[in-house]
Motif scaffolding. Structure first.
Motif, mmCIF file in Angstrom:
data_model
loop_
_atom_site.group_PDB
_atom_site.id
_atom_site.type_symbol
_atom_site.label_atom_id
_atom_site.label_comp_id
_atom_site.label_asym_id
_atom_site.label_seq_id
_atom_site.Cartn_x
_atom_site.Cartn_y
_atom_site.Cartn_z
ATOM 1 N N ALA A 8 0.360 -6.490 0.865
ATOM 2 C CA ALA A 8 0.770 -6.015 2.190
ATOM 3 C C ALA A 8 0.211 -4.621 2.429
ATOM 4 C CB ALA A 8 2.294 -5.974 2.287
ATOM 5 N N ALA A 9 -0.432 -4.433 3.595
ATOM 6 C CA ALA A 9 -0.934 -3.095 3.921
ATOM 7 C C ALA A 9 -1.057 -2.946 5.435
ATOM 8 C CB ALA A 9 -2.297 -2.841 3.264
ATOM 9 N N GLY A 10 -0.956 -1.695 5.871
ATOM 10 C CA GLY A 10 -1.086 -1.412 7.293
ATOM 11 C C GLY A 10 -2.313 -0.582 7.577
ATOM 12 N N MET A 11 -2.578 -0.373 8.878
ATOM 13 C CA MET A 11 -3.697 0.432 9.382
ATOM 14 C C MET A 11 -5.050 -0.167 8.932
ATOM 15 S SD MET A 11 -1.850 4.166 9.188
ATOM 16 C CE MET A 11 -2.934 4.916 10.387
ATOM 17 N N ARG A 58 -5.557 4.956 -2.012
ATOM 18 C CA ARG A 58 -4.921 6.084 -2.710
ATOM 19 C C ARG A 58 -4.853 5.867 -4.218
ATOM 20 N NH1 ARG A 58 -0.145 5.960 1.785
ATOM 21 N NH2 ARG A 58 -1.062 7.379 3.300
ATOM 22 N N GLY A 104 0.777 -1.226 0.000
ATOM 23 C CA GLY A 104 0.000 0.000 0.000
ATOM 24 C C GLY A 104 0.809 1.276 0.000
ATOM 25 N N SER A 105 2.075 1.177 0.433
ATOM 26 C CA SER A 105 2.904 2.382 0.562
ATOM 27 C C SER A 105 4.371 1.995 0.478
ATOM 28 C CB SER A 105 2.630 3.050 1.913
ATOM 29 O OG SER A 105 3.588 4.041 2.188
ATOM 30 N N SER A 136 6.373 2.983 2.484
ATOM 31 C CA SER A 136 6.811 2.791 3.874
ATOM 32 C C SER A 136 6.757 1.309 4.272
ATOM 33 C CB SER A 136 5.972 3.645 4.835
ATOM 34 O OG SER A 136 4.627 3.220 4.838
ATOM 35 N N ASP A 137 6.045 0.492 3.494
ATOM 36 C CA ASP A 137 5.982 -0.955 3.753
ATOM 37 C C ASP A 137 7.213 -1.687 3.201
ATOM 38 O OD1 ASP A 137 3.340 -0.667 4.790
ATOM 39 O OD2 ASP A 137 2.518 -0.764 2.763
#
Ligand code: RP5
Length: 164
Positions: free
Chosen positions: A63-66, A40, A9-10, A12-13
């Motif tokens: 893969a994703a967070g939050m 996004r 997702g980002s 940052s991952d």
């Protein structure tokens, strides 16, 4: 051989998700890595998922967070197996992403690995491809055997140091 897609997702991952790419490299499995987000860049995530099978992919790692909807959103647009990696983030330690990824309602499965479980996600994708690829299955067995040997060596060293 079919390819594995690694979607996150980002950027940052990436430091964690890169371990999935490294693991696939170890097995000589072709892969593509992309940064597409359910929130996004929903159009790109959807288009990638819809065309993944015809583009030669056999499995998708997401893969994703939050509020981690990526794996579910991808799974909604393909019948390829989707493996979700819930990413740890600074507020809830990844519990938010774990629950968002794992609690899929009936009909659209996501095989969820541990929080930040990039290596296992890659290993599971190799196991999926190995169902129809005997050479890959042999590589998986060799890796298991090598890992077992390493643990037994550590056990022997610990026993030698502490047991009498
Ligand atoms: C998710 O939000 C991403 O997968 C990432 O884990 C999290 C935070 O993203 P950034 O704000 O760091 O870009 O969509």
């Amino acid at each position: 051989m079919k390819k594995v897609a690694i979607i996150m997702g980002s950027d940052s991952d990436l430091p964690v998700v890169a371990k999935a790419a490294d693991t696939l490299k170890e097995f000589g499995v072709p892969y593509e890595l992309h940064i597409y987000s359910a929130h996004r860049t929903p159009v790109e995530a959807k288009e990638f998922s819809e065309s993944a099978r015809e583009n030669g992919f056999g499995c998708i790692i997401a893969a994703a967070g939050m509020a981690a909807h990526l794996a579910g959103a991808i799974a909604a647009n393909t019948t390829l197996p989707v493996i979700g990696i819930p990413m740890k983030s600074k507020y809830l330690d990844g519990i938010d992403a774990l629950l968002s990824t794992v609690q899929m309602p009936s009909g659209i499965p996501v095989a969820t690995v541990a929080i930040d479980g990039a290596v296992n996600a890659a290993l599971l994708s190799v196991e999926i491809l190995a169902v129809t690829d005997d050479d890959l299955a042999k590589k998986l067995k060799a890796k298991r055997d090598a890992d077992t040997k390493k643990v037994l060596e550590k056990n022997a060293a610990a026993e030698a140091q502490y047991n009498f």
